[in-house]
Design a protein around this motif. Structure first.
Motif, PDB file in Angstrom:
ATOM      1  N   THR A 138      -9.215  12.466  -5.990  1.00 45.35           N
ATOM      2  CA  THR A 138      -8.676  11.425  -5.114  1.00 45.35           C
ATOM      3  C   THR A 138      -9.373  10.111  -5.466  1.00 45.35           C
ATOM      4  O   THR A 138     -10.372  10.099  -6.191  1.00 45.35           O
ATOM      5  CB  THR A 138      -8.956  11.743  -3.635  1.00 45.35           C
ATOM      6  N   GLY A 166      -2.454   9.410  -7.706  1.00 49.71           N
ATOM      7  CA  GLY A 166      -1.934   8.741  -6.513  1.00 49.71           C
ATOM      8  C   GLY A 166      -1.376   7.375  -6.825  1.00 49.71           C
ATOM      9  O   GLY A 166      -1.192   7.016  -7.991  1.00 49.71           O
ATOM     10  N   LEU A 167      -1.154   6.628  -5.772  1.00 51.93           N
ATOM     11  CA  LEU A 167      -0.495   5.323  -5.877  1.00 51.93           C
ATOM     12  C   LEU A 167      -1.113   4.425  -6.941  1.00 51.93           C
ATOM     13  O   LEU A 167      -0.416   3.821  -7.744  1.00 51.93           O
ATOM     14  CB  LEU A 167      -0.570   4.631  -4.516  1.00 51.93           C
ATOM     15  N   GLY A 195      -5.109  14.214   1.964  1.00 48.22           N
ATOM     16  CA  GLY A 195      -3.655  14.204   1.810  1.00 48.22           C
ATOM     17  C   GLY A 195      -3.025  12.920   2.286  1.00 48.22           C
ATOM     18  O   GLY A 195      -1.888  12.917   2.763  1.00 48.22           O
ATOM     19  N   ASP A 219     -13.359  26.246   4.473  1.00 43.78           N
ATOM     20  CA  ASP A 219     -14.366  25.442   3.794  1.00 43.78           C
ATOM     21  C   ASP A 219     -14.042  25.342   2.297  1.00 43.78           C
ATOM     22  O   ASP A 219     -13.917  26.362   1.606  1.00 43.78           O
ATOM     23  CB  ASP A 219     -15.732  26.112   4.015  1.00 43.78           C
ATOM     24  N   ALA A 220     -13.911  24.102   1.804  1.00 38.52           N
ATOM     25  CA  ALA A 220     -13.502  23.909   0.406  1.00 38.52           C
ATOM     26  C   ALA A 220     -14.556  24.404  -0.595  1.00 38.52           C
ATOM     27  O   ALA A 220     -14.206  25.105  -1.555  1.00 38.52           O
ATOM     28  CB  ALA A 220     -13.148  22.444   0.157  1.00 38.52           C
ATOM     29  N   PRO A 221     -15.867  24.081  -0.409  1.00 39.71           N
ATOM     30  CA  PRO A 221     -16.852  24.606  -1.370  1.00 39.71           C
ATOM     31  C   PRO A 221     -16.875  26.137  -1.393  1.00 39.71           C
ATOM     32  O   PRO A 221     -17.011  26.741  -2.466  1.00 39.71           O
ATOM     33  CB  PRO A 221     -18.187  24.045  -0.861  1.00 39.71           C
ATOM     34  N   VAL A 228     -13.065  10.066  -4.469  1.00 39.15           N
ATOM     35  CA  VAL A 228     -13.925  10.812  -5.394  1.00 39.15           C
ATOM     36  C   VAL A 228     -14.174   9.997  -6.674  1.00 39.15           C
ATOM     37  O   VAL A 228     -15.291   9.963  -7.203  1.00 39.15           O
ATOM     38  CB  VAL A 228     -13.274  12.188  -5.691  1.00 39.15           C
ATOM     39  N   ASN A 244     -10.715  21.908   6.123  1.00 35.98           N
ATOM     40  CA  ASN A 244     -11.257  22.554   7.328  1.00 35.98           C
ATOM     41  C   ASN A 244     -10.775  21.899   8.624  1.00 35.98           C
ATOM     42  O   ASN A 244     -11.201  22.281   9.700  1.00 35.98           O
ATOM     43  CB  ASN A 244     -12.794  22.605   7.279  1.00 35.98           C
ATOM     44  N   ALA A 299      -5.311  17.906   9.155  1.00 33.59           N
ATOM     45  CA  ALA A 299      -5.318  17.144   7.891  1.00 33.59           C
ATOM     46  C   ALA A 299      -3.889  16.976   7.364  1.00 33.59           C
ATOM     47  O   ALA A 299      -3.089  17.916   7.392  1.00 33.59           O
ATOM     48  CB  ALA A 299      -6.187  17.848   6.859  1.00 33.59           C
ATOM     49  N   GLY A 354     -11.391  16.643  -3.737  1.00 31.42           N
ATOM     50  CA  GLY A 354     -11.393  15.653  -2.665  1.00 31.42           C
ATOM     51  C   GLY A 354     -12.801  15.463  -2.123  1.00 31.42           C
ATOM     52  O   GLY A 354     -13.711  16.252  -2.439  1.00 31.42           O
ATOM     53  N   PHE A 355     -12.962  14.451  -1.292  1.00 30.32           N
ATOM     54  CA  PHE A 355     -14.277  14.131  -0.741  1.00 30.32           C
ATOM     55  C   PHE A 355     -14.834  15.294   0.082  1.00 30.32           C
ATOM     56  O   PHE A 355     -16.045  15.463   0.205  1.00 30.32           O
ATOM     57  CB  PHE A 355     -14.169  12.859   0.112  1.00 30.32           C
ATOM     58  N   GLY A 356     -13.940  16.121   0.631  1.00 31.12           N
ATOM     59  CA  GLY A 356     -14.357  17.265   1.446  1.00 31.12           C
ATOM     60  C   GLY A 356     -15.127  18.317   0.667  1.00 31.12           C
ATOM     61  O   GLY A 356     -15.711  19.221   1.264  1.00 31.12           O
ATOM     62  N   ASN A 384      -1.134   7.719   0.103  1.00 31.27           N
ATOM     63  CA  ASN A 384      -1.485   7.047  -1.153  1.00 31.27           C
ATOM     64  C   ASN A 384      -1.898   8.039  -2.236  1.00 31.27           C
ATOM     65  O   ASN A 384      -1.852   7.724  -3.414  1.00 31.27           O
ATOM     66  CB  ASN A 384      -2.624   6.045  -0.916  1.00 31.27           C
ATOM     67  N   GLY A 423       0.806  -1.219   0.000  1.00 30.71           N
ATOM     68  CA  GLY A 423       0.000   0.000   0.000  1.00 30.71           C
ATOM     69  C   GLY A 423       0.834   1.260   0.000  1.00 30.71           C
ATOM     70  O   GLY A 423       0.404   2.289   0.489  1.00 30.71           O
TER      71      GLY A 423
END
Ligand SMILES: Cc1cc2nc3c(=O)[nH]c(=O)nc-3n(C[C@H](O)[C@H](O)[C@H](O)COP(=O)(O)OP(=O)(O)OC[C@H]3O[C@@H](n4cnc5c(N)ncnc54)[C@H](O)[C@@H]3O)c2cc1C
Length: 292
Positions: free
Chosen positions: A208, A224-225, A242, A278-280, A211, A261, A265, A182-184, A245, A107
């Motif tokens: 990611t 990523g990996l 982050g 906040d990412a959005p 996502v 946020n 992280a 990202g999922f955030g 992977n 991994g």
């Protein structure tokens, strides 16, 4: 180079052929291996490479771990009775073992150097892991070496050649700005906005694994990996945790900007610039100020 991707005209002295020879020479190639007669089939190409390797007997053979390389080069290895380290993330030279192909293991917790028991040492390399070499415009054009293709096992028919393009139409490997979803970011509905921001700024979108697993972005956008390795000048991660992977895929990136946020992280450890927020909301704010 400008000549790639056009319909090949094999006749020597044609503008196409001379352009390719010059370009290969500038980037360090001494020879251009090509078929005596192009059958245009994948197995025909394998046959040509098989003849070339038997004749030239190189110490090392490297190929791209693209979909084409992953499809064809294991055939070539099997036909020559060679081992093949597929999908390596780097290569090193070792005084006693020769070529070491680097493969992530467990991994991504460690990188295993793989030496070959057969010669030539043969590996496919993931796109984007090597730095692009600077062309030397004074270097002589590559010499042409032509080989016949050995008898093929079966004859597939080549209908068409389709070049895969990324979201935004630019290659992720070539992009100087990459925005990572990202999922955030919170939901599928933000992907169109991320794409719009990338278009405005002349960049490309990636994601990611989480996502891409969710289908918010297509699998080929995963970095990523187990995805792509990229080296843009600027990487902007929106709601990306982050994890190692993921960040292993952006090791060659220039400036890394992380928006998250959670002050703990992991993306902040990999970032040159961290934005705690906040990412959005950041996405909306950037869309409002981005020109284009
Ligand atoms: C063998 C293996 C291979 C893998 N290969 C890959 C790979 O190639 N690529 C890859 O990406 N992953 C890969 N992974 C998965 C990886 O470990 C992570 O699970 C994944 O990267 C997490 O994605 P994420 O950061 O989008 O989601 P999450 O882990 O869910 O993180 C979301 C982040 O968003 C933040 N956040 C939440 N809400 C907000 C908000 N409103 N504003 C700002 N921030 C917010 C959270 O604090 C969190 O840090 C692999 C895993 C394994 C085991």
């Amino acid at each position: 180079g400008p000549a790639w991707g056009r319909q090949p005209d094999w006749r020597d002295g044609t503008a196409w052929s001379e352009e390719i020879r010059a370009e290969l020479g500038h980037f360090g190639a001494d020879y251009w291996i090509r078929p005596e007669e192009s059958s245009g089939t994948a197995l025909g190409a394998i046959g040509v490479l098989e003849s070339a390797i038997e004749e030239i007997q190189p110490a090392i053979a490297l190929g791209p771990a693209t979909s084409l390389g992953r499809d064809q080069l294991p055939h070539l290895a099997a036909r020559l009775g060679l081992g093949l380290t597929g999908d390596a993330i780097g290569v090193e030279m070792d005084p006693s073992h020769g070529l070491l192909a680097l493969k992530p293991a467990f991994g991504g917790q460690l990188v295993a150097p793989i030496a070959s028991r057969t010669l030539p040492a043969f590996a496919t390399l993931r796109a984007g892991v090597l730095d692009r070499s600077e062309p030397d415009r004074n270097r002589a054009p590559a010499e042409i070496l032509e080989f016949g293709d050995e008898e093929t096992l079966m004859e597939p028919h080549w209908h068409d050649f389709v070049r895969e393009t990324e979201l935004g139409g630019v290659d992720l490997d070539q992009a100087s700005l990459v925005i990572c979803a990202g999922f955030g970011l919170g939901g599928d509905e933000h992907m169109a906005k991320v794409t719009r921001l990338a278009e405005k700024l002349g960049g490309v979108v990636c994601g990611t694994r989480r996502v891409c697993d969710l289908g918010w972005l297509p699998r080929q956008a995963q970095v990523g990996l187990s995805g792509r390795y990229i080296g843009p000048h600027v990487y902007l991660g929106l709601g990306v945790r982050g994890s190692f992977n993921h960040t292993v895929g952006i090791r060659r990136a220039g400036t890394v900007i992380g928006v998250n946020n959670n002050p703990k992280a992991e993306i902040f450890a990999a970032s040159d610039l961290g934005v705690l927020g906040d990412a959005p909301a950041m996405l909306e704010a950037l869309l409002a100020v981005a020109r284009g």
